[in-house]
Design an enzyme around this catalytic site. Structure first.
Site, PDB file in Angstrom:
ATOM      1  N   ASN A   9       0.864  -1.182   0.000  1.00  0.00           N
ATOM      2  CA  ASN A   9       0.000   0.000   0.000  1.00  0.00           C
ATOM      3  C   ASN A   9       0.898   1.229   0.000  1.00  0.00           C
ATOM      4  O   ASN A   9       1.527   1.541   1.010  1.00  0.00           O
ATOM      5  CB  ASN A   9      -0.898  -0.036   1.248  1.00  0.00           C
ATOM      6  CG  ASN A   9      -1.746   1.220   1.383  1.00  0.00           C
ATOM      7  OD1 ASN A   9      -1.801   2.047   0.474  1.00  0.00           O
ATOM      8  ND2 ASN A   9      -2.401   1.367   2.528  1.00  0.00           N
ATOM      9  N   LYS A  11       0.061   4.299  -0.183  1.00  0.00           N
ATOM     10  CA  LYS A  11      -0.543   5.479   0.445  1.00  0.00           C
ATOM     11  C   LYS A  11      -0.333   6.703  -0.467  1.00  0.00           C
ATOM     12  O   LYS A  11      -0.412   6.558  -1.677  1.00  0.00           O
ATOM     13  CB  LYS A  11       0.021   5.656   1.856  1.00  0.00           C
ATOM     14  CG  LYS A  11      -0.109   4.341   2.657  1.00  0.00           C
ATOM     15  CD  LYS A  11       0.187   4.462   4.101  1.00  0.00           C
ATOM     16  CE  LYS A  11      -0.033   3.098   4.773  1.00  0.00           C
ATOM     17  NZ  LYS A  11       0.144   3.136   6.212  1.00  0.00           N
ATOM     18  N   HIS A  95      -9.439   1.398   5.125  1.00  0.00           N
ATOM     19  CA  HIS A  95      -8.137   1.540   5.803  1.00  0.00           C
ATOM     20  C   HIS A  95      -8.295   2.477   7.001  1.00  0.00           C
ATOM     21  O   HIS A  95      -9.057   3.445   6.940  1.00  0.00           O
ATOM     22  CB  HIS A  95      -7.093   2.081   4.826  1.00  0.00           C
ATOM     23  CG  HIS A  95      -5.705   1.959   5.352  1.00  0.00           C
ATOM     24  ND1 HIS A  95      -5.192   2.849   6.277  1.00  0.00           N
ATOM     25  CD2 HIS A  95      -4.735   1.032   5.133  1.00  0.00           C
ATOM     26  CE1 HIS A  95      -3.953   2.471   6.584  1.00  0.00           C
ATOM     27  NE2 HIS A  95      -3.649   1.381   5.903  1.00  0.00           N
ATOM     28  N   GLU A  97      -6.528   4.773   8.030  1.00  0.00           N
ATOM     29  CA  GLU A  97      -6.222   6.186   7.739  1.00  0.00           C
ATOM     30  C   GLU A  97      -7.410   6.879   7.091  1.00  0.00           C
ATOM     31  O   GLU A  97      -7.621   8.083   7.276  1.00  0.00           O
ATOM     32  CB  GLU A  97      -4.961   6.267   6.859  1.00  0.00           C
ATOM     33  CG  GLU A  97      -3.728   5.968   7.694  1.00  0.00           C
ATOM     34  CD  GLU A  97      -2.560   5.355   6.945  1.00  0.00           C
ATOM     35  OE1 GLU A  97      -2.564   5.370   5.701  1.00  0.00           O
ATOM     36  OE2 GLU A  97      -1.638   4.845   7.614  1.00  0.00           O
ATOM     37  N   GLU A 167      -5.216  -4.984  10.518  1.00  0.00           N
ATOM     38  CA  GLU A 167      -4.193  -3.957  10.715  1.00  0.00           C
ATOM     39  C   GLU A 167      -4.427  -3.250  12.045  1.00  0.00           C
ATOM     40  O   GLU A 167      -5.216  -2.294  12.106  1.00  0.00           O
ATOM     41  CB  GLU A 167      -4.268  -2.925   9.582  1.00  0.00           C
ATOM     42  CG  GLU A 167      -3.962  -3.484   8.216  1.00  0.00           C
ATOM     43  CD  GLU A 167      -3.341  -2.431   7.297  1.00  0.00           C
ATOM     44  OE1 GLU A 167      -2.359  -2.762   6.643  1.00  0.00           O
ATOM     45  OE2 GLU A 167      -3.818  -1.291   7.263  1.00  0.00           O
ATOM     46  N   GLY A 173       2.941   2.155  10.814  1.00  0.00           N
ATOM     47  CA  GLY A 173       3.904   3.242  10.693  1.00  0.00           C
ATOM     48  C   GLY A 173       4.636   3.573  11.980  1.00  0.00           C
ATOM     49  O   GLY A 173       5.284   4.611  12.078  1.00  0.00           O
ATOM     50  N   SER A 213       3.731  -2.308  10.158  1.00  0.00           N
ATOM     51  CA  SER A 213       5.189  -2.382  10.314  1.00  0.00           C
ATOM     52  C   SER A 213       5.778  -3.720   9.867  1.00  0.00           C
ATOM     53  O   SER A 213       6.703  -4.229  10.489  1.00  0.00           O
ATOM     54  CB  SER A 213       5.599  -2.053  11.760  1.00  0.00           C
ATOM     55  OG  SER A 213       5.228  -0.712  12.074  1.00  0.00           O
TER      56      SER A 213
HETATM   57  P1  13P Z   1       3.236   0.321   7.652  1.00  0.00           P
HETATM   58  O1  13P Z   1       3.730  -0.976   7.021  1.00  0.00           O
HETATM   59  O2  13P Z   1       3.981   1.518   7.184  1.00  0.00           O
HETATM   60  O3  13P Z   1       3.146   0.177   9.139  1.00  0.00           O
HETATM   61  O4  13P Z   1       1.733   0.521   7.122  1.00  0.00           O
HETATM   62  C1  13P Z   1       0.836  -0.535   7.208  1.00  0.00           C
HETATM   63  C2  13P Z   1      -0.391  -0.174   6.460  1.00  0.00           C
HETATM   64  O5  13P Z   1      -1.138   0.701   6.861  1.00  0.00           O
HETATM   65  C3  13P Z   1      -0.675  -0.906   5.213  1.00  0.00           C
HETATM   66  O6  13P Z   1      -1.943  -0.621   4.750  1.00  0.00           O
END
Ligand code: 13P
Length: 252
Positions: A9, A11, A95, A97, A167, A173, A213
């Site tokens: 992903n 982002k 997601h 976010e 997740e 992150g 992560s």
């Molecule tokens: P990270 O791997 O940067 O922690 O992000 C995970 C994520 O949100 C994948 O959709």
């Protein structure tokens, strides 16, 4: 046997030129993978170019969101048909976010999911608890609520086309990966919910990805777990080399 899925992903990263250069580099190192499905999720603007570059390889392209309506006055949104036309085969829905930045609800996730399925896209639906919810001992309740709201009104056949990404928000992150045991515990809860709602067959074939992560040095431990059917990778998917190492995780 559930075929694993390793998805990146991106982002809000990468221009069209960067996306094309990435796919060109990824193809020789991961474009022929047989042991897992490989998916990348560029931003909307780079979807078509990434899909074009990925042609002739096994790499699939996902969008990061979709609107539930076929068309309409929804400034800034993109429909499922538009994504399909751009070359997407998958779409990430719900997601954390988007839930955080855009106030997305489980009900909206459900509508998006149905629109994606109706257009033949493979939805990758994200669920997971925040740190506060975990510390309060509410992980199960959160997963139950997201599952009930997100997946209501689906037939078992529709449900069987969905990928779920667990997740935990506190692991995204932050460099704090859930231990394989923590991930397994939540995956088991999700599979049990699938069994209860959609039956044994749907539960057994459901692929549940872990996200939060994931890095080249922890993917092996995660994928060694029977319950973990792949990964949704954020930061570590932005570099081709590190994503290729994750795709080609150690296998016995
Ligand atoms: P990270 O791997 O940067 O922690 O992000 C995970 C994520 O949100 C994948 O959709």
């Amino acid at each position: 046997m559930r075929r694993p899925v390793i998805a990146g992903n991106w982002k809000m990263y990468k221009t069209i030129a960067e996306a094309v250069a990435y796919v060109d580099k990824l193809k020789p190192v991961a474009g022929r993978a047989r042991h897992c499905e490989v998916v990348i999720a560029p931003p909307f603007t780079a979807l078509a170019a990434a899909a074009q570059s990925a042609r002739g390889s096994e790499i699939k392209v996902a969008a990061q969101d979709v609107h539930w309506d076929k068309e309409g006055a929804h400034t800034g949104d993109v429909s499922a048909a538009m994504l399909v036309e751009a070359g997407a085969t998958h779409v990430i829905i719900g997601h954390s976010e988007r839930r955080r930045d855009h106030g997305e609800t489980d009900e909206q996730v459900n509508r998006k999911l149905k629109a994606a399925l109706a257009s033949g896209l493979v939805p990758i639906v994200c669920v997971g608890e925040t740190l506060g919810e975990r510390e309060a001992g509410n992980t199960r309740q959160v997963l139950e609520r997201q599952f009930a709201g997100g997946f209501c009104g689906l037939t078992p056949a529709e449900f069987s086309r969905i990928l779920i990404a667990y997740e935990p928000v506190w692991a995204i992150g932050t460099g704090r990966t859930a231990t394989p045991e923590m991930a397994v515990e939540s995956h088991r809860i999700i599979r049990e919910l699938a069994r209860r709602e959609f039956g044994e067959g749907a539960a057994i074939s459901l692929r549940i990805l872990y996200g939060g992560s994931v890095k080249p040095d922890n993917i092996g431990g995660l994928m060694a777990q029977e319950e973990i059917d792949g990964a949704l990778v954020g930061g570590a998917s932005l570099d081709v080399g590190s994503f290729a190492d994750i795709v080609n995780y150690p296998r016995s």
